[in-house]
Structures are given as C-alpha cells and as structure tokens.
Enzyme design. Structure first.
Site, PDB file in Angstrom:
ATOM      1  N   SER A  11       0.826  -1.211   0.000  1.00 41.17           N
ATOM      2  CA  SER A  11       0.000   0.000   0.000  1.00 41.17           C
ATOM      3  C   SER A  11       0.864   1.267   0.000  1.00 41.17           C
ATOM      4  O   SER A  11       0.343   2.355  -0.218  1.00 41.17           O
ATOM      5  CB  SER A  11      -0.895  -0.004   1.232  1.00 41.17           C
ATOM      6  OG  SER A  11      -0.093  -0.014   2.397  1.00 41.17           O
ATOM      7  N   CYS A  73       2.551  -7.094   1.698  1.00 38.18           N
ATOM      8  CA  CYS A  73       1.606  -6.333   2.507  1.00 38.18           C
ATOM      9  C   CYS A  73       0.740  -7.330   3.270  1.00 38.18           C
ATOM     10  O   CYS A  73       0.057  -8.159   2.641  1.00 38.18           O
ATOM     11  CB  CYS A  73       0.747  -5.477   1.579  1.00 38.18           C
ATOM     12  SG  CYS A  73      -0.601  -4.621   2.400  1.00 38.18           S
ATOM     13  N   THR A  75      -1.895  -6.782   4.983  1.00 37.91           N
ATOM     14  CA  THR A  75      -3.315  -6.485   4.809  1.00 37.91           C
ATOM     15  C   THR A  75      -3.835  -7.053   3.492  1.00 37.91           C
ATOM     16  O   THR A  75      -4.874  -7.717   3.455  1.00 37.91           O
ATOM     17  CB  THR A  75      -3.507  -4.951   4.841  1.00 37.91           C
ATOM     18  OG1 THR A  75      -2.875  -4.460   6.025  1.00 37.91           O
ATOM     19  CG2 THR A  75      -4.957  -4.585   4.844  1.00 37.91           C
ATOM     20  N   CYS A 186       2.672  -6.334   9.698  1.00 33.41           N
ATOM     21  CA  CYS A 186       2.476  -5.328   8.656  1.00 33.41           C
ATOM     22  C   CYS A 186       3.873  -4.959   8.196  1.00 33.41           C
ATOM     23  O   CYS A 186       4.752  -4.696   9.029  1.00 33.41           O
ATOM     24  CB  CYS A 186       1.757  -4.126   9.242  1.00 33.41           C
ATOM     25  SG  CYS A 186       1.794  -2.673   8.172  1.00 33.41           S
ATOM     26  N   THR A 187       4.089  -4.944   6.891  1.00 29.79           N
ATOM     27  CA  THR A 187       5.450  -4.729   6.390  1.00 29.79           C
ATOM     28  C   THR A 187       5.952  -3.308   6.661  1.00 29.79           C
ATOM     29  O   THR A 187       7.145  -3.042   6.505  1.00 29.79           O
ATOM     30  CB  THR A 187       5.522  -5.035   4.880  1.00 29.79           C
ATOM     31  OG1 THR A 187       4.467  -4.323   4.216  1.00 29.79           O
ATOM     32  CG2 THR A 187       5.379  -6.518   4.631  1.00 29.79           C
TER      33      THR A 187
HETATM   34  N1  DGL Z   1       2.270  -2.672   4.687  1.00 29.27           N
HETATM   35  C1  DGL Z   1       0.848  -2.935   4.811  1.00 29.27           C
HETATM   36  C2  DGL Z   1       0.674  -4.222   5.579  1.00 29.27           C
HETATM   37  O1  DGL Z   1       1.592  -5.009   5.556  1.00 29.27           O
HETATM   38  C3  DGL Z   1       0.155  -1.731   5.360  1.00 29.27           C
HETATM   39  C4  DGL Z   1      -1.315  -1.750   5.168  1.00 29.27           C
HETATM   40  C5  DGL Z   1      -1.982  -0.426   5.234  1.00 29.27           C
HETATM   41  O2  DGL Z   1      -1.809   0.337   4.287  1.00 29.27           O
HETATM   42  O3  DGL Z   1      -2.724  -0.185   6.185  1.00 29.27           O
HETATM   43  O4  DGL Z   1      -0.336  -4.516   6.169  1.00 29.27           O
END
Ligand code: DGL
Length: 271
Positions: A11, A73, A75, A186-187
């Site tokens: 994201s 990601c 999510t 979350c990355t």
């Molecule tokens: N890096 C995304 C993850 O791993 C972030 C998600 C978001 O934009 O909320 O979940």
C-alpha cells in the site's frame, strides 16, 4: 534462467522491507515495485476494497511482465482470495505463511504476539496459519491502526516522541501476555523496529514479515526455475500512485541508496 523482474507491491512504503532483503539475497534480480501511496492505508478499509486494490496492483505488475508477484503487505495478503490469484499465470506469495513459519521456528514458549493492521488482525489470517502450524500456540493479537500513517509520515525514530507513545500503548498488552516472539505482521512496522525492540526488550524475538517473505521468495525462484542471470547486476524500478517526492526521499533513506529518477507516478485505477 529467467531474466524477467520480480514484482512487489504494498500500500505504500512497507514493501520496501521485502525489497531491501530481496536485493541483499538476490542481487542479480531486477525488481519492479508498486507502492499504492495514493490509497494508503489499506488496513482501515473493507476486505472487498482491499481485495479490489490488490487485484489492480497485481494487474499493474503483470503488465510489466514480471515472473513472480510478491504481495509485500500483510493487509492485502489477508484479503486476496487464492482463487483470484490463481487466475494469473505466474507464481505469487503473500506474507502470512512465510512470516508465521518464521515465528513458529523462533518461539520457544509458543506464546506468540501478532501486531498488524486492523484489517489483518480482524481477518484472523495469521491466527489461523499459526494454529495450523502449531495448534497449542498461545496467541495475542493487537491492531496497530496509527502505525502505518506514522511510517508514511517518516515518524520512525526517537525524534518523534508521539510515535513512541503510540507504540507503547499498542505493545502493552503484548508485553503483559509475556510473548517471546512478536510478528511485525504489517510490512511497514519494521521501519519502527528500533523503537519496538527497545520497548519489547531483548528477550523477545521480532519477526519481520518483509524479511521472512523475501527469504521465501528466494526459495520460490529456485522451485519454479525462475532464477535470473547470475552475472547480471539487478536494478529496481519504483512506481507509486501519488507524488514521487516524499516516497523517493523516505525510500532512499530506508534502502540506503538514492533512487531519485527511478520513481514514477501511475494511474492505478486504470488497471
Ligand atoms: N504494509 C501494509 C501491511 O503489511 C500496510 C497496510 C496499510 O496500508 O494499512 O499490512
């Protein structure tokens, strides 16, 4: 041998944690990265919306003729359906399984914490995978809703006491549960790693979802016979859905390489 690039999306900035590790492990591979900075955060949205975004992100990468897609990601990995992804004629991976496997390997007590976005935690994706891999694991899951905006703003170190206060609040239940392993599910969160490590203490092993997924990706390339030319020096190209300036600045600092001129803005809604 396959000279096509590896496609990675997130994201926003978070997937760079996977890119950094991919570059370290696989210096011969080219990478095409898409960060959906115009629509970040994903983690506060509905599953349907996230799945639609993830589909567009994948189509964008596939249009660049990548050989493999990494959903870097948590999510998006929690929202995509394997059936939808199977329609693409190339291998792919999300972060859930590789990260859960690394956590199960690392945990001695079986008390494992999961810190992820609200959408990831509520989907139960990590919880299901961890219980499949280790049925007796005691899990404590915590949504870190404010963390992605903090990272996207570059508030990731001690110069920003507000970031520390927010983290303290989210980490309190995980510390109280006595976890010995904490999944940064979350990355984006590994960008806050120094502060998280300080607050959790030395006895807790932090599992970086970007890193674990990059390690898994290296294995997939071998399994599918997709390794690049070993004599090639890999390059990375970056695409974002909002302005390039801030992404370029934060990404350059994080990757330890100036990527000015290698970031382009695209209209992701057209994919
Ligand atoms: N890096 C995304 C993850 O791993 C972030 C998600 C978001 O934009 O909320 O979940």
């Amino acid at each position: 041998m396959d000279r096509r690039a590896i496609g990675v999306f997130d994201s926003g900035l978070g997937g760079l944690t996977a890119v950094r590790e991919l570059r370290r492990r696989l210096p011969q591979e080219d990478i095409v990265y898409f960060g959906d900075t115009g629509r970040v955060p994903y983690g506060t949205r509905s599953r349907e919306t996230i799945a639609r975004y993830a589909l567009q992100d994948t189509r964008f990468l596939v249009s660049h003729d990548v050989k493999l897609v990494v959903i870097a990601c948590g999510t998006a990995s929690s929202a995509v359906s394997p059936e939808t992804m199977a329609a693409f004629p190339l291998p792919w991976t999300g972060v859930i399984r590789p990260t859960a496997e690394a956590a199960v390997r690392a945990s001695r007590s079986g008390r494992i914490g999961i810190l992820g976005t609200a959408a990831t935690i509520h989907s139960g994706s990590f919880q299901r995978m961890l219980h499949t891999l280790r049925p007796e694991a005691e899990l404590t899951a915590q949504a870190g809703t404010l963390l992605v905006p903090l990272v996207e703003a570059g508030w990731t170190d001690d110069r920003y006491p507000a970031a520390r206060m927010v983290l303290e609040t989210y980490l309190r239940p995980l510390r109280a549960a006595g976890v010995d392993t904490l999944i940064l599910g979350c990355t984006h969160y590994p960008l806050l790693r120094p502060m998280i490590a300080q607050l959790m203490g030395d006895a807790v092993t932090l599992i970086d979802s970007g890193e674990a997924t990059a390690a898994h990706t290296a294995g997939l390339l071998t399994r599918f016979g997709l390794e690049g030319d070993p004599t090639h020096r890999g390059t990375s190209r970056f695409y974002v859905s909002d302005t390039v300036d801030r992404f370029t600045e934060i990404a350059s600092a994080f990757l330890g390489a100036d990527i000015t001129g290698r970031v382009e803005q695209v209209d992701i809604e057209s994919y």
